[in-house]
Scaffold this active site. Sequence first.
Site, PDB file in Angstrom:
ATOM      1  N   GLY A   1       0.721  -1.042  -0.212  1.00  0.00           N
ATOM      2  CA  GLY A   1       0.361  -0.206   0.237  1.00  0.00           C
ATOM      3  C   GLY A   1       0.713   1.172  -0.043  1.00  0.00           C
ATOM      4  O   GLY A   1       0.538   2.296  -0.549  1.00  0.00           O
TER       5      GLY A   1
ATOM      6  N   THR B   1       7.353  -4.762   7.092  1.00  0.00           N
ATOM      7  CA  THR B   1       5.892  -5.721   7.784  1.00  0.00           C
ATOM      8  C   THR B   1       6.371  -6.550   7.574  1.00  0.00           C
ATOM      9  O   THR B   1       6.990  -7.491   7.085  1.00  0.00           O
ATOM     10  CB  THR B   1       5.243  -4.957   5.749  1.00  0.00           C
ATOM     11  OG1 THR B   1       3.536  -5.833   6.601  1.00  0.00           O
ATOM     12  CG2 THR B   1       5.747  -5.767   5.338  1.00  0.00           C
TER      13      THR B   1
ATOM     14  N   ASP C   1       4.168  -9.261   7.191  1.00  0.00           N
ATOM     15  CA  ASP C   1       3.585  -9.476   6.443  1.00  0.00           C
ATOM     16  C   ASP C   1       4.371 -10.890   4.613  1.00  0.00           C
ATOM     17  O   ASP C   1       3.682 -11.746   5.038  1.00  0.00           O
ATOM     18  CB  ASP C   1       2.112  -9.356   5.688  1.00  0.00           C
ATOM     19  CG  ASP C   1       1.079  -8.435   6.267  1.00  0.00           C
ATOM     20  OD1 ASP C   1       1.211  -9.220   7.616  1.00  0.00           O
ATOM     21  OD2 ASP C   1       1.135  -7.569   6.486  1.00  0.00           O
TER      22      ASP C   1
ATOM     23  N   ARG D   1      -4.738 -31.025  24.213  1.00  0.00           N
ATOM     24  CA  ARG D   1      -6.112 -30.794  23.554  1.00  0.00           C
ATOM     25  C   ARG D   1      -5.873 -30.128  22.493  1.00  0.00           C
ATOM     26  O   ARG D   1      -4.589 -30.384  21.461  1.00  0.00           O
ATOM     27  CB  ARG D   1      -6.713 -29.107  24.740  1.00  0.00           C
ATOM     28  CG  ARG D   1      -6.730 -27.791  24.172  1.00  0.00           C
ATOM     29  CD  ARG D   1      -6.885 -26.073  24.643  1.00  0.00           C
ATOM     30  NE  ARG D   1      -7.111 -26.691  26.195  1.00  0.00           N
ATOM     31  CZ  ARG D   1      -6.337 -26.186  26.882  1.00  0.00           C
ATOM     32  NH1 ARG D   1      -5.292 -25.556  27.347  1.00  0.00           N
ATOM     33  NH2 ARG D   1      -7.245 -26.673  28.306  1.00  0.00           N
TER      34      ARG D   1
ATOM     35  N   GLY E   1      -0.452 -11.555   8.383  1.00  0.00           N
ATOM     36  CA  GLY E   1      -0.571 -11.786   7.280  1.00  0.00           C
ATOM     37  C   GLY E   1      -0.958 -11.478   6.107  1.00  0.00           C
ATOM     38  O   GLY E   1      -1.080 -11.284   4.960  1.00  0.00           O
TER      39      GLY E   1
ATOM     40  N   GLU F   1       1.197 -29.468  13.551  1.00  0.00           N
ATOM     41  CA  GLU F   1       0.006 -30.652  12.546  1.00  0.00           C
ATOM     42  C   GLU F   1      -0.244 -30.257  10.867  1.00  0.00           C
ATOM     43  O   GLU F   1      -0.417 -31.071  10.026  1.00  0.00           O
ATOM     44  CB  GLU F   1      -0.595 -31.381  13.232  1.00  0.00           C
ATOM     45  CG  GLU F   1       0.394 -32.322  14.914  1.00  0.00           C
ATOM     46  CD  GLU F   1       0.337 -31.700  15.470  1.00  0.00           C
ATOM     47  OE1 GLU F   1       1.544 -32.153  16.289  1.00  0.00           O
ATOM     48  OE2 GLU F   1       0.312 -30.112  15.771  1.00  0.00           O
TER      49      GLU F   1
ATOM     50  N   ILE G   1       0.809  -8.425  19.129  1.00  0.00           N
ATOM     51  CA  ILE G   1       2.000  -8.957  19.879  1.00  0.00           C
ATOM     52  C   ILE G   1       3.074  -9.233  18.618  1.00  0.00           C
ATOM     53  O   ILE G   1       4.232  -8.782  18.289  1.00  0.00           O
ATOM     54  CB  ILE G   1       1.798 -10.378  20.872  1.00  0.00           C
ATOM     55  CG1 ILE G   1       2.938  -9.950  21.237  1.00  0.00           C
ATOM     56  CG2 ILE G   1       1.480 -11.111  19.887  1.00  0.00           C
ATOM     57  CD1 ILE G   1       2.572 -10.879  22.665  1.00  0.00           C
TER      58      ILE G   1
END
Length: 320
Positions: free
Chosen positions: A105, A126, A128, A163, A171, A188, A251
């Site tokens: 951008g 960035t 990303d 769990r 991204g 996984e 973060i």
Amino acid sequence: MIKKIGILTSGGDSPGMNAIIRSVVCTALNHNIEVKGIYNGFLGLYNNDMKLLKYSHVANLLNQGGTILGSSRFLEFKLEKTRKIAIKNIYKRKIDCLIIIGGDGSYKAANFLTNMGVPCIGIPGTIDNDVSGTDYTVGYFTALETVVDAIDKLRDTSASHHRISIIEIMGRYCGDLTLSAAIAGGCEFIVIPEIIYQKELLLLEIQKSIKKGNKHSIVAITEHICDVNKLAKYIQKKTFKETRATILGHIQRGGKPVAYDRILASRMGIYAIQLLLKGYKGQCIGVINNKIVHHNINYALKNMKKIFKKDLLNSIKKIY
């Protein structure tokens, strides 16, 4: 002859932006070029919010996250009348060229300004890693370390509670950060924008994993693909295994830049001034095969889109 340049940071911040600012300012001053720091991105350009930068302003920036210049998303800059006001401020300040740090951008805005008579150099900043004309952007590797650290911690608690954990990673519409973090973190399952998302297929793969005896697993998914909290409920309902979603959020943009980002930022900042001294304008800087390079911004935006690392994704699937 260039006597004065302006520098700004635009869009989402990334670790290493300050290191770029430091590199640009120090290199410019060593060539007797004044540097105006433009505050809050293109909004500051529009509001004429600028300050002369000296060595003392940037001396301790190399290891600092964020950007001392501030950043913003100023959508009105897409309007020609807005850009004309910004250009008037550039001429008032007698600025010969702009160095713009940001993502695609920011590059588009730099291209607009170049076409309107204001020479610009773009530097990719960035997390990303979605910018045209470069293998890596400044901030990407720091964010990668942050995400992998989070995955490691999630792995600990997921294993303890048997769990399934879903972790949403930034991204935008590029899966580079998710893919690399998932590989480094041993996730996984990987869901990225470059591959069509099929909820039922993901569920099937998870069910196969459970049948193999896997008591816990992690799904790494790029933002904007789906509502991860709803996905967690869906998977839990279908598998009868506790499933939690974690959104890492901003973060990922913070923290001290890692060594590679500091080095890359320093190299790109120096290179930007070298380009200006050679008379280049309308350029964006990148790193390809560890070599600092430059391209015409317009060409890079149109013809140098990021190439998806499909072979990397396919190879890692063989582990699971």
